[in-house]
Enzyme design. Structure first.
Site, mmCIF file in Angstrom:
data_model
loop_
_atom_site.group_PDB
_atom_site.id
_atom_site.type_symbol
_atom_site.label_atom_id
_atom_site.label_comp_id
_atom_site.label_asym_id
_atom_site.label_seq_id
_atom_site.Cartn_x
_atom_site.Cartn_y
_atom_site.Cartn_z
ATOM 1 N N HIS A 96 -4.193 1.492 5.687
ATOM 2 C CA HIS A 96 -4.690 0.391 6.521
ATOM 3 C C HIS A 96 -5.354 -0.679 5.629
ATOM 4 O O HIS A 96 -5.064 -1.868 5.739
ATOM 5 C CB HIS A 96 -5.675 0.957 7.555
ATOM 6 C CG HIS A 96 -6.440 -0.075 8.312
ATOM 7 N ND1 HIS A 96 -6.141 -0.422 9.609
ATOM 8 C CD2 HIS A 96 -7.487 -0.864 7.947
ATOM 9 C CE1 HIS A 96 -6.976 -1.364 10.007
ATOM 10 N NE2 HIS A 96 -7.808 -1.656 9.022
ATOM 11 N N GLU A 97 -6.215 -0.236 4.738
ATOM 12 C CA GLU A 97 -6.903 -1.186 3.845
ATOM 13 C C GLU A 97 -5.909 -1.875 2.921
ATOM 14 O O GLU A 97 -6.071 -3.054 2.575
ATOM 15 C CB GLU A 97 -7.980 -0.471 3.021
ATOM 16 C CG GLU A 97 -9.094 0.166 3.838
ATOM 17 C CD GLU A 97 -9.718 -0.772 4.850
ATOM 18 O OE1 GLU A 97 -9.834 -1.972 4.554
ATOM 19 O OE2 GLU A 97 -10.075 -0.310 5.951
ATOM 20 N N HIS A 108 -4.556 -5.014 4.366
ATOM 21 C CA HIS A 108 -5.472 -6.163 4.206
ATOM 22 C C HIS A 108 -5.337 -6.751 2.806
ATOM 23 O O HIS A 108 -5.341 -7.961 2.615
ATOM 24 C CB HIS A 108 -6.926 -5.720 4.394
ATOM 25 C CG HIS A 108 -7.275 -5.360 5.806
ATOM 26 N ND1 HIS A 108 -6.933 -6.126 6.885
ATOM 27 C CD2 HIS A 108 -7.973 -4.302 6.311
ATOM 28 C CE1 HIS A 108 -7.393 -5.563 7.997
ATOM 29 N NE2 HIS A 108 -8.019 -4.447 7.671
ATOM 30 N N GLU A 148 -6.394 -6.710 12.091
ATOM 31 C CA GLU A 148 -6.601 -5.261 12.170
ATOM 32 C C GLU A 148 -5.417 -4.573 12.835
ATOM 33 O O GLU A 148 -5.019 -3.480 12.427
ATOM 34 C CB GLU A 148 -7.890 -4.949 12.930
ATOM 35 C CG GLU A 148 -9.162 -5.436 12.251
ATOM 36 C CD GLU A 148 -9.342 -4.856 10.857
ATOM 37 O OE1 GLU A 148 -8.820 -3.754 10.600
ATOM 38 O OE2 GLU A 148 -9.979 -5.509 10.023
HETATM 39 ZN ZN LIG Z 1 -9.177 -3.127 8.733
#
Ligand SMILES: [Zn+2]
Length: 423
Positions: free
Chosen positions: A278-279, A282, A358
């Site tokens: 997930h990170e 980003h 997100e």
């Molecule tokens: Zn996030």
């Protein structure tokens, strides 16, 4: 007139607070829509009765504190102007030194000190609340140390900004907002660059991952996305909190992914890999740069509106607020008040943009790890450890949620799980 305005301001604050008390404690319905009952997003399936009760209670109080502390800041700055404190700070500053810069520094120290005192009770309540509910594990001295670092860091930052800002106001009463904005671009980028290497280490320790076996796995998926190993960090948070987190910070060569040690301690490897993936989204999709871009665009509009509103307020209420000229440092509380109000007004939009990023990161992560079971379990643990509300009230979501609610996040993963099974 001054007293009347003060009474009205306090009344408005009380009404605002009462409204949110009623909204959060009586009106808002945080029950799960029936179609989610029994699903993996249903907190009743992964929290015990006590945790369920605590998470509702804790979230309600936290949300109320948020909706009280924001307008409290506005009230504070307003009363500071109204009752002549700002004027007094300036007088004290002028009688202490004849150098302009030192006068500004002294004015700012008084303003910061009073702001610290005024906001301390609410901050302290929020800290003890978090401790009562076993979210925070931080000792009082350690918490106080962080508060003091905050204080001096803010003071230092404003000591750079304010003299330039008021110099620009003097030089150009019509265009200061534009020049100020132009200068804020390199300043923001510079601060973002310094954040992970200069500012964050003041609060916590950062280091390479301690668990070498896990590190190999994490770096292996990082490599898939072209993220160099030296950009992945662990931070020591277990002394401060029980909640879990990970984030991406910094720009350029200082860009990095940071995993809280609590996350590494509490989740199993597959769950951690999902959070890491997930990170990575980003990082790879450069969400920070979009964030900075959006922030700079909004701040152009914000500074322009601040300029208009400051002129209007000074013309209309200058006598009561004891501001004769916008370019006089006495107007600084007005500047802070308007800025804070505009930021609050903009937060539904910035939160919306953040929730979009997100959602993308969740999608990226599940497609990379293809393990919905681990992903769902990690979100369930995230909710449990932070006692976060799975289905927050509408206004809370709009003003506070930079991430989609756990209801949205988990049910999206469940959909993916079903799709995967049917393949
Ligand atoms: Zn996030």
């Amino acid at each position: 007139m001054v007293r009347k305005m003060g009474v009205y301001a306090v009344l408005a604050f009380c009404l605002f607070g009462l409204f949110f008390y009623w909204y959060l404690f009586y009106f808002a319905d945080t029950k799960l829509p029936f179609e989610y009952e029994g699903s993996k997003a249903d907190p009743a399936t992964f929290l015990n009765g006590r945790e369920l009760m605590l998470s509702e209670e804790y979230s309600k109080i936290r949300n109320l504190l948020f909706f009280l502390s924001t307008p409290f800041e506005w009230l504070f700055y307003f009363l500071l102007l109204l009752f002549g404190f700002s004027k007094a700070f300036k007088r004290w500053a002028e009688s202490s030194s004849k150098y302009k810069f030192l006068q500004t520094a002294i004015y700012l120290i008084w303003l910061s000190f009073f702001a610290f005192l005024a906001t301390f009770p609410l901050n302290y309540i929020s800290y003890t609340l978090s401790k009562t509910y076993h979210i925070s594990t931080q000792s009082f001295p350690s918490w106080m140390k962080d508060e003091l670092i905050d204080f001096w860091l803010n003071y230092g930052t404003w000591l750079i900004i304010v003299p330039v800002l008021y110099w620009l106001m003097k030089k150009s009463s019509k265009r200061w907002w534009l020049y100020g904005w132009l200068l804020s671009i390199p300043f923001t980028l510079f601060m973002m660059f310094l954040q992970p290497v200069v500012i964050d280490p003041l609060y916590n320790d950062f280091y390479q991952l301690k668990n070498k076996e896990l590190e190999t796995k994490i770096l292996a998926i990082a490599e898939k996305a072209d993220i160099p190993a030296q950009h992945v960090f662990e931070v020591n948070m277990a002394d401060k909190t029980n909640s879990l987190n990970a984030y991406v910070t910094g720009i350029g060569s200082n860009a990095r992914i940071v995993l809280w040690d609590t996350t590494l301690n509490r989740l199993n490897d597959n769950q951690i890999l999902f959070i890491m993936a997930h990170e990575m989204c980003h990082y790879v999709e450069k969400h920070i740069y979009f964030g900075i871009g959006g922030y700079l665009l909004l701040s152009l509009l914000g500074l322009y509106l601040t300029y208009r509103l400051m002129n209007w307020a000074t013309k209309r209420w200058g006598k009561e607020l004891k501001i004769t000229d916008v370019a006089d440092i006495r107007s600084l509380p007005l500047f802070f008040m308007i800025l804070s109000m505009l930021m609050f007004a903009a937060s539904p939009f910035t939160n919306f943009a953040s929730r979009y990023q997100e959602t993308r990161a969740d999608k990226y992560a599940i497609e990379m790890t293809k393990n919905p079971e681990a992903a769902i379990a990690s979100f369930q643990e995230l909710s449990r450890s932070g006692l976060s509300q799975v289905n927050p009230p509408f206004l809370v979501k709009i003003f506070r949620y930079t991430h989609p609610s756990m209801l949205d996040r988990i049910s999206k993963l469940e959909e993916y799980e079903i799709k995967l099974k049917n393949k």
